[in-house]
Design a protein around this motif. Structure first.
Motif, PDB file in Angstrom:
ATOM      1  N   ARG A 261       0.821  -1.221   0.000  1.00 27.50           N
ATOM      2  CA  ARG A 261       0.000   0.000   0.000  1.00 27.50           C
ATOM      3  C   ARG A 261       0.856   1.273   0.000  1.00 27.50           C
ATOM      4  N   HIS A 262       2.172   1.103   0.008  1.00 29.64           N
ATOM      5  CA  HIS A 262       3.120   2.237   0.022  1.00 29.64           C
ATOM      6  C   HIS A 262       2.828   3.181   1.191  1.00 29.64           C
ATOM      7  N   GLU A 263       2.574   2.609   2.337  1.00 26.13           N
ATOM      8  CA  GLU A 263       2.176   3.433   3.474  1.00 26.13           C
ATOM      9  C   GLU A 263       3.375   3.994   4.243  1.00 26.13           C
ATOM     10  N   PHE A 264       4.506   3.320   4.207  1.00 20.66           N
ATOM     11  CA  PHE A 264       5.698   3.903   4.829  1.00 20.66           C
ATOM     12  C   PHE A 264       6.141   5.147   4.046  1.00 20.66           C
ATOM     13  N   SER A 265       6.247   5.000   2.737  1.00 24.42           N
ATOM     14  CA  SER A 265       6.663   6.138   1.909  1.00 24.42           C
ATOM     15  C   SER A 265       5.620   7.245   1.939  1.00 24.42           C
ATOM     16  N   GLY A 266       4.340   6.870   1.967  1.00 28.46           N
ATOM     17  CA  GLY A 266       3.295   7.882   2.029  1.00 28.46           C
ATOM     18  C   GLY A 266       3.364   8.693   3.306  1.00 28.46           C
ATOM     19  N   TRP A 267       3.703   8.021   4.427  1.00 25.74           N
ATOM     20  CA  TRP A 267       3.834   8.726   5.704  1.00 25.74           C
ATOM     21  C   TRP A 267       5.011   9.700   5.671  1.00 25.74           C
TER      22      TRP A 267
ATOM     23  N   LEU B 231      11.966   4.857  -0.535  1.00 30.18           N
ATOM     24  CA  LEU B 231      11.182   3.880   0.224  1.00 30.18           C
ATOM     25  C   LEU B 231      10.134   3.214  -0.660  1.00 30.18           C
ATOM     26  N   ALA B 232       9.476   4.019  -1.516  1.00 26.63           N
ATOM     27  CA  ALA B 232       8.434   3.485  -2.389  1.00 26.63           C
ATOM     28  C   ALA B 232       8.993   2.438  -3.346  1.00 26.63           C
ATOM     29  N   GLU B 233      10.222   2.649  -3.810  1.00 25.16           N
ATOM     30  CA  GLU B 233      10.842   1.679  -4.719  1.00 25.16           C
ATOM     31  C   GLU B 233      11.053   0.343  -4.016  1.00 25.16           C
ATOM     32  N   LEU B 234      11.434   0.380  -2.744  1.00 27.55           N
ATOM     33  CA  LEU B 234      11.618  -0.857  -1.985  1.00 27.55           C
ATOM     34  C   LEU B 234      10.272  -1.505  -1.671  1.00 27.55           C
TER      35      LEU B 234
END
Length: 689
Positions: free
Chosen positions: A637-643, A657-660
């Motif tokens: 859900r890309h929630e780490f990068s979104g945060w 982060l989103a790439e990982l």
């Protein structure tokens, strides 16, 4: 009485008809904008107390109506590059659009009125303020300048008793006197020696040689022709003295005493800064006076060496030149002079030459995306200003500017490890005119931060209005306290100059703030955002395509657009800093954001683990110990990068982060989960600080 009130007081219907006609013109302009052609409706009269008398009211409204019609006709015709609208009160408003240029900015203004930058004029007496008696016209200019809040300091080589003999009304027209070429300070509070007196032995030796002289409270004065005899006496007595010539006069002074040192003492006594001072002189002993001030001025009858040394030369001699200066546009703040000795270096251009900006009398915006170097560049400018002796107040919402605390005379207040000084305390610190204060607001929530910024800004602006200190107000994340929903004049007084606004959303700045900008420094990137292109092109008065080309490139580059140099935006590489750059320290350290903005770990949409991260350190720690189900839930859900992007606005880190995260589908094998976990942790550990 406002323009509308004056019209209401007039008999008959012509006023109402004119007002209706003006309203229709305004509606038409708004309609044109609604059709997709951006324009600005300039209202020269609404709500402003501009005019007195019915005839002038009618004239103003007719002029406004004519301007509105011309603007509408020009927009309808299309194909314009720029509209320049003179609103009749010293304001020039530029609405740019048309052939490849920005069309959504109101970016030019020249303020008329308000407090100017200079609060002190320091004047030599003989040959500058007067040749003998002070002329009535010069006295009148002194009176008018002081009535506007300008302090006048007389800096003279004369002995005080001799000054009073030719200028008996000195106490009525002058705020302080530095006499005896810097050795004596006279204020309304009394007399203070600024150096030890030259000994009686010198006077006795000169008398024994038949050398005519006069003794002040510190110095000994005589004729320049007797310099060889005086020098011989000083050498025989083994004294540490200096001999100073001023046309036909000679002064014997203690070593280190100059008009410049005396002026600095006087300014300190009055709570003023040399960076808000203009020094004016005519003779050889005035070099240090001019050097001590932000701007040095020579009257027309000055010696050639001083005229060549001065930042500005008057076209009129002595008292006439002084009166012209006191009543002229420089002291009033309508024009600005930028001496080369007060400059900050931003970096180097592609030819290896320094790219600079003046150290005072302008408003600057630093723009760019998150993580592109805005706070680095702001710190680069601030540290140079501080070393030049300017006073700054820094509004630091993210704790980025702690590194400035390594400099002398810089006080850091607030943050997670210190108490935040209240506004009154900050102002008390500023009374030492060389002090700078960084207010770290990173520990406050949004509401408390806004309240503090409002209170401190009000207190700082009141102190600036009285003293000119601080010379600079630095506002990071400026689009928040000085946004479109706020009138910038609540936070700043643009005509006074000296505002450094740092923002990643420049078009969210209020119209007042945009109007006040003299220069914009925009950080480059691989894909420059249109808002950064727009504001840079508008201030530079250059085509958007050309600005976009200059902004496109690797990190560590920027483009300077300075309104004084239209069509000459320059790309450059950022220079090195000497103080550490601590980017968003509170985000990456032990503190964190308020609870509503923290990251709550889950293994499913409705299954919280109870773990919470308030900053990136805590995110890193929890990633190292959380269940694999947490990673399988949040990564797809890309929630780490979104945060990281939404809360910390760190676009570069978020993209990595989103790439990982994309490498970890929800059904990934355990080995893949662990591989991604380690990569996420490594990325967070190696982030820039």
């Amino acid at each position: 009485m406002t323009a509308d009130e004056a019209m209401d007081a007039m008999p008959g219907n012509p006023q109402e008809e004119l007002r209706l006609e003006l309203g229709e013109a305004r509606k038409a302009l708004h309609a044109v904008r609604a059709d997709g052609l951006d324009a600005f409706v300039i209202d020269a009269g609404r709500g402003e107390e501009l005019l007195r008398g019915a005839a002038r009211v009618m004239k103003e409204l007719r002029l406004e109506l004519g301007e509105a019609r011309e603007t509408l006709d020009t927009i309808r015709a299309g194909g314009f590059d720029a509209l320049v609208i003179d609103a009749g009160r010293g304001e020039e408003v530029f609405a740019l659009g048309g052939t490849g240029r920005p069309d959504q900015l109101l970016v030019g203004a020249r303020a008329d009125g308000g407090a100017g930058y200079f609060r002190t004029v320091a004047l030599d007496f003989d040959g500058t303020l007067a040749e003998g008696q002070v002329a009535p016209a010069t006295l009148a200019a002194l009176t008018e300048a002081r009535a506007r809040g300008v302090r006048v300091i007389l800096v003279t080589g004369r002995i005080m008793s001799e000054l009073r003999a030719v200028f008996p009304e000195v106490d009525d027209h002058i705020d302080a006197v530095v006499a005896e070429n810097g050795a004596l300070l006279v204020t309304h509070g009394g007399v203070r020696l600024l150096a030890a007196p030259i000994g009686r032995a010198v006077s006795a030796a000169l008398t024994g040689r038949g050398v005519a002289h006069r003794s002040g409270q510190v110095l000994i004065a005589g004729a320049a022709a007797d310099e060889p005899a005086v020098l011989e006496v000083v050498r025989e007595l083994g004294l540490d003295c200096r001999l100073v010539r001023n046309r036909g006069e000679l002064m014997v002074l203690p070593a280190g005493v100059t008009k410049g040192t005396g002026l600095l003492e006087a300014l300190g006594e009055l709570g003023l800064s040399p960076h808000n001072a203009i020094g004016v002189g005519d003779g050889e002993n005035d070099h240090s006076l001019l050097d001590a001030c932000e701007v040095g001025v020579a009257v027309a009858n000055a010696v050639d060496a001083l005229r060549a040394h001065a930042d500005m030369s008057m076209s009129l001699p002595d008292g006439q030149g002084v009166a012209d200066l006191l009543l002229g546009p420089l002291v009033a703040g309508r024009v600005h002079l930028y001496p080369r000795r007060w400059q900050v270096t931003l970096g180097t251009d592609d030819r290896g030459e320094r790219v600079t900006l003046p150290g005072s009398q302008l408003n600057i915006a630093i723009c760019g995306g998150t993580g592109k170097g805005k706070s680095y560049l702001a710190g680069l400018i601030c540290e140079q200003l501080i070393r030049l002796g300017y006073s700054l107040v820094v509004f630091d919402p993210e704790g980025d500017h702690h590194g400035l605390g390594e400099l002398r005379d810089v006080i850091i207040t607030g943050g997670h490890e210190g108490r935040l000084a209240d506004p009154a305390e900050v102002v008390r610190l500023l009374r030492h005119s060389h002090t700078s204060v960084v207010t770290d607001l990173s520990h406050l929530d949004a509401a408390a931060r806004a309240a503090y910024v409002t209170d401190l800004a009000s207190a700082v602006e009141a102190h600036r209005a009285a003293t000119g200190v601080p010379q600079w107000v630095v506002v990071d994340e400026a689009h928040v306290p000085i946004g479109r929903t706020v009138t910038a004049r609540r936070m700043l007084n643009p005509p006074a100059k000296g505002y450094l606004l740092v923002t990643w959303q420049p078009l969210e700045l209020s119209a007042d703030a945009l109007l006040a900008l003299d220069a914009v420094i925009t950080l480059g990137s691989a894909r420059p955002d249109s808002q950064f292109i727009d504001i840079t092109a508008a201030v530079a008065d250059m085509p958007r395509a050309e600005i976009a080309r200059r902004l496109t490139g690797p990190g560590g580059r920027a483009v300077l657009a300075w309104r004084q140099r239209p069509g000459r935006a320059v790309a450059f590489t950022l220079g090195p800093r000497t103080t550490p750059h601590l980017r968003h320290a509170h985000k990456y350290g032990q503190a964190g954001v308020e609870p509503a903005r923290r990251f709550y770990f889950k293994t499913g949409p409705d299954t919280a683990t109870g773990a919470v991260a308030a900053n990136l350190d805590e995110l890193e720690a929890e990633l190292g110990r959380c269940d694999q189900g947490v990673l399988r839930h949040h990564c797809p859900r890309h929630e780490f990068s979104g945060w990281v992007a939404g809360v910390f606005r760190d676009e570069a880190l978020a993209a990595d982060l989103a790439e990982l995260e994309a490498a970890l589908p929800a059904d990934s094998h355990a080995a893949v989960v662990e591989q991604v976990r380690l990569a996420l942790i490594a990325l967070l550990q190696t982030r820039a600080s």
